[in-house]
Design an enzyme around this catalytic site. Structure first.
Site, PDB file in Angstrom:
ATOM      1  N   LYS A   1       0.838  -1.201   0.000  1.00  0.00           N
ATOM      2  CA  LYS A   1       0.000   0.000   0.000  1.00  0.00           C
ATOM      3  C   LYS A   1       0.873   1.251   0.000  1.00  0.00           C
ATOM      4  CE  LYS A   1      -3.468   2.437   2.714  1.00  0.00           C
ATOM      5  NZ  LYS A   1      -4.381   2.444   3.851  1.00  0.00           N
TER       6      LYS A   1
ATOM      7  N   GLU B   1      10.457  -4.654   4.775  1.00  0.00           N
ATOM      8  CA  GLU B   1      10.588  -6.052   4.338  1.00  0.00           C
ATOM      9  C   GLU B   1      10.300  -6.190   2.843  1.00  0.00           C
ATOM     10  OE1 GLU B   1       8.943  -4.903   6.930  1.00  0.00           O
ATOM     11  OE2 GLU B   1       8.807  -6.352   8.570  1.00  0.00           O
TER      12      GLU B   1
ATOM     13  N   GLY C   1      -4.813  -1.724   4.944  1.00  0.00           N
ATOM     14  CA  GLY C   1      -4.001  -2.838   4.446  1.00  0.00           C
ATOM     15  C   GLY C   1      -4.674  -4.185   4.675  1.00  0.00           C
ATOM     16  N   ARG C   2      -5.197  -4.396   5.875  1.00  0.00           N
ATOM     17  CA  ARG C   2      -5.785  -5.706   6.196  1.00  0.00           C
ATOM     18  C   ARG C   2      -7.171  -5.881   5.602  1.00  0.00           C
ATOM     19  NH1 ARG C   2      -4.700  -2.490  10.390  1.00  0.00           N
ATOM     20  NH2 ARG C   2      -6.378  -1.685  11.706  1.00  0.00           N
TER      21      ARG C   2
ATOM     22  N   GLU D   1      -4.843  -6.681  14.798  1.00  0.00           N
ATOM     23  CA  GLU D   1      -4.314  -5.371  14.389  1.00  0.00           C
ATOM     24  C   GLU D   1      -5.430  -4.321  14.432  1.00  0.00           C
ATOM     25  OE1 GLU D   1      -2.587  -4.225  10.332  1.00  0.00           O
ATOM     26  OE2 GLU D   1      -0.756  -4.707  11.406  1.00  0.00           O
TER      27      GLU D   1
ATOM     28  N   HIS E   1      -4.951 -33.170  17.069  1.00  0.00           N
ATOM     29  CA  HIS E   1      -3.818 -33.989  17.485  1.00  0.00           C
ATOM     30  C   HIS E   1      -2.685 -33.132  18.018  1.00  0.00           C
ATOM     31  CE1 HIS E   1      -5.703 -37.590  15.856  1.00  0.00           C
ATOM     32  NE2 HIS E   1      -6.206 -36.746  14.968  1.00  0.00           N
TER      33      HIS E   1
ATOM     34  N   LYS F   1       9.450  -0.792  14.125  1.00  0.00           N
ATOM     35  CA  LYS F   1      10.056  -0.425  12.837  1.00  0.00           C
ATOM     36  C   LYS F   1      11.181   0.574  13.051  1.00  0.00           C
ATOM     37  CE  LYS F   1       5.751  -0.804  10.129  1.00  0.00           C
ATOM     38  NZ  LYS F   1       4.776  -0.110   9.298  1.00  0.00           N
TER      39      LYS F   1
HETATM   40  O1  F6P Z   1       3.163  -2.812   9.750  1.00  0.00           O
HETATM   41  C1  F6P Z   1       1.823  -3.132   9.642  1.00  0.00           C
HETATM   42  C2  F6P Z   1       1.308  -2.835   8.279  1.00  0.00           C
HETATM   43  O2  F6P Z   1       1.213  -1.460   8.104  1.00  0.00           O
HETATM   44  C3  F6P Z   1      -0.030  -3.511   8.011  1.00  0.00           C
HETATM   45  O3  F6P Z   1      -1.089  -2.779   8.494  1.00  0.00           O
HETATM   46  C4  F6P Z   1       0.007  -3.650   6.528  1.00  0.00           C
HETATM   47  O4  F6P Z   1      -0.938  -4.560   6.060  1.00  0.00           O
HETATM   48  C5  F6P Z   1       1.425  -4.091   6.319  1.00  0.00           C
HETATM   49  O5  F6P Z   1       2.166  -3.342   7.269  1.00  0.00           O
HETATM   50  C6  F6P Z   1       1.978  -3.873   4.944  1.00  0.00           C
HETATM   51  O6  F6P Z   1       1.947  -2.531   4.555  1.00  0.00           O
HETATM   52  P1  F6P Z   1       2.162  -2.115   3.062  1.00  0.00           P
HETATM   53  O7  F6P Z   1       1.077  -2.721   2.250  1.00  0.00           O
HETATM   54  O8  F6P Z   1       2.114  -0.618   3.057  1.00  0.00           O
HETATM   55  O9  F6P Z   1       3.504  -2.629   2.608  1.00  0.00           O
END
Ligand code: F6P
Length: 527
Positions: free
Chosen positions: A205, A211, A269-270, A355, A386, A495
């Site tokens: 987003k 990452e 995002g979620r 979240e 199990h 972060k």
């Molecule tokens: O760090 C949490 C978060 O902001 C989530 O809410 C989001 O889904 C995820 O990181 C990834 O964010 P982006 O889509 O901006 O890379």
């Protein structure tokens, strides 16, 4: 926008619920409840679009539900829901509207105002572009591997759906989801790929998530080292093999990506699998089925928006969550999909619920005097039986379980389906009924709550409805708790600290650090 909600603990219903819990809730016995009410199953079951729910094996009686509905009304749930559907900026800390539901609203739907109407036109413009792009990729025999690089909402939603709809996947397209910054994940994958057959989707987003950016740059390096080129005219061009799914088109272009699909800041995002973030889904299952996924979710939106509260499944489930968390004091809920296809659903729901509702302050920033999100955890059945079901049956903690079953079998080895269903039913029954035994080791106390959700089959429409059901259920409990379910400030600090720690791991500089972190830095550098 002005938040017109009344926080749950300031409503008359809150105190009435406390009284009711003391009088009836604490000692409630499911077996007695069924014995005294022949209508209990009917009273506590609910058909919603594509999803049937049996709530009758929960520690709840008609009075508790009545009071919970009163709580919802007194908290202002309905006005808050309507504010979301009117496009008001209910995400107050980020001053954003919350309109993931608009992503699945039909093109010709009635809209409450010009802002929502304009949003709807944009949604359908992008959706048409995205689905046409997906069909082009599906028709391109040279592309056999699609690698989605994203994390959190830019990974979990599409990955859950693609796995769930594996039966419907284009046979010539393998979908891969890379999220972890641990180089082992991407590295292992790259060894299996050929650049000329691979399409990378950089899904973020913000297009700034560390990452995702790290993995995206690593993928680009690999692509160039294996004959790829930045030159658009080259046969193996970055432009053809990298797409971006993002609200930050400019950053994607700076990265060197030409094909970008956008979305909007009002999609959390979620909550984003319905947007451009859903491109891997559309590539896997095709445009028509992606539209069916949206239609299933939309049917649930309409149910949530218009069904009376007492017959509104997201409302009933969300209020049950409040009852369990704040009155019974249950700290977790286990999700048990009896479906291999839904094996990643618990992970998806962890982000969605924790979240969204893992907050310690209300929307005005005041510290809350009560608990919010439970821990959500789980594994698919029968595997969980199990592993940890021992604790759910006989441990001292009560963990409400949510069974999810499919009435129809999937494509393969359908003759095993009755055995799978029998196991789900057996677990729910054992939890409720228990078993007397003089030997404590063999005794099951029973009276352990569960909810049983049934989908007709695992198809796009049912899955869309199921996910939307969870989204709205999380909305309901968050609304009653008076929190902002749509921000996530709690992820920021880690972060920032990671940025500071990475160079320290290289240099060994530990000044100003707490003794534990300094000790670990030294330990990790040693050897
Ligand atoms: O760090 C949490 C978060 O902001 C989530 O809410 C989001 O889904 C995820 O990181 C990834 O964010 P982006 O889509 O901006 O890379």
């Amino acid at each position: 926008m002005t938040d017109t909600r009344t926080r749950c603990d300031r409503t008359p219903a809150w105190g009435l619920l406390q009284d009711h819990y003391e009088r009836m809730g604490r000692g409630f016995d499911l077996r007695g409840a069924f014995a005294s009410d022949a209508q209990r199953f009917a009273r506590f079951s609910q058909q919603a679009p594509h999803v049937f729910a049996d709530l009758s094996k929960n520690l709840i009686d008609a009075r508790a539900e009545e009071l919970l509905l009163q709580l919802a009304r007194e908290s202002g749930l309905e006005a808050y829901r309507d504010a979301m559907f009117a496009g008001e900026a209910i995400n107050n800390t980020e001053e954003r509207a919350v309109m993931h539901w608009l992503l699945r609203t039909p093109r010709d739907a009635q809209t409450p105002n010009a802002t929502v109407a304009a949003g709807l036109q944009e949604v359908h413009g992008t959706l048409d572009t995205m689905l046409a792009l997906a069909e082009r990729v599906r028709a391109d025999d040279a592309i056999t591997d699609i690698v989605n690089i994203g994390i959190g909402g830019s990974d979990l939603g599409p990955s859950v759906v693609v796995k769930a709809l594996e039966d419907l996947r284009h046979p010539g397209k393998r979908l891969h989801f890379i999220s972890n910054v641990d180089g082992m994940e991407l590295g292992t994958m790259l060894r299996q790929l050929r650049p000329e057959n691979t399409l990378f989707l950089i899904a973020s987003k913000t297009f700034t998530t560390a990452e995702t950016m790290t993995n995206a740059h690593a993928a680009r390096r690999w692509f160039v080292e294996h004959g790829g080129s930045d030159d658009r005219a080259a046969p193996l061009s970055l432009s053809r093999h990298f797409y971006a799914l993002t609200t930050n088109i400019e950053a994607a272009r700076t990265f060197g990506i030409d094909t970008t699909l956008g979305f909007w800041d009002w999609v959390g995002g979620r909550y984003s699998l319905w947007s451009a973030i859903g491109l891997p889904i559309a590539i896997a299952i095709g445009a028509e089925r992606f539209r069916a996924l949206l239609a299933g979710a939309h049917a649930m939106d309409e149910h949530f928006r218009s069904a009376p509260l007492a017959q509104n499944l997201p409302v009933r489930l969300g209020l049950l969550d409040v009852w369990y968390r704040n009155f019974h004091g249950f700290t977790s809920r286990s999700v048990a999909p009896y479906s291999h296809g839904l094996r990643r659903l618990p992970a998806y729901l962890q982000q969605l619920e924790m979240e969204s509702n893992g907050k310690g302050v209300d929307a005005r920033g005041e510290t809350l005097p009560f608990a919010t999100s439970p821990v959500i955890w789980g594994e698919p059945g029968t595997n969980g039986q199990h592993a940890f079901f021992q604790m759910i049956h006989q441990g001292p903690d009560i963990v409400p379980v949510e069974f999810i079953a499919l009435r129809e079998a999937g494509r393969d080895l359908a003759d095993q389906h009755p055995r799978l269903l029998a196991n789900a039913l057996a677990q729910a029954k054992a939890l409720m009924l228990g078993r007397a035994n003089d030997d404590g080791h063999k005794r099951f106390t029973g009276n352990r709550p569960s909810t049983f959700l049934v989908l007709e089959r695992l198809d796009p429409a049912s899955l869309g409805a199921l996910v939307a059901l969870y989204e709205h259920r999380v909305f309901v409990s968050g609304a009653v708790w008076g929190i902002n379910s749509f921000d996530q400030w709690g992820v920021e600090l880690g972060k920032v600290l990671a940025k500071d720690l990475e160079p320290r791991l290289a240099s060994g500089a530990t000044e100003g650090m707490d003794a534990s972190t300094a000790g670990l830095v030294a330990h990790l550098r040693a050897g």
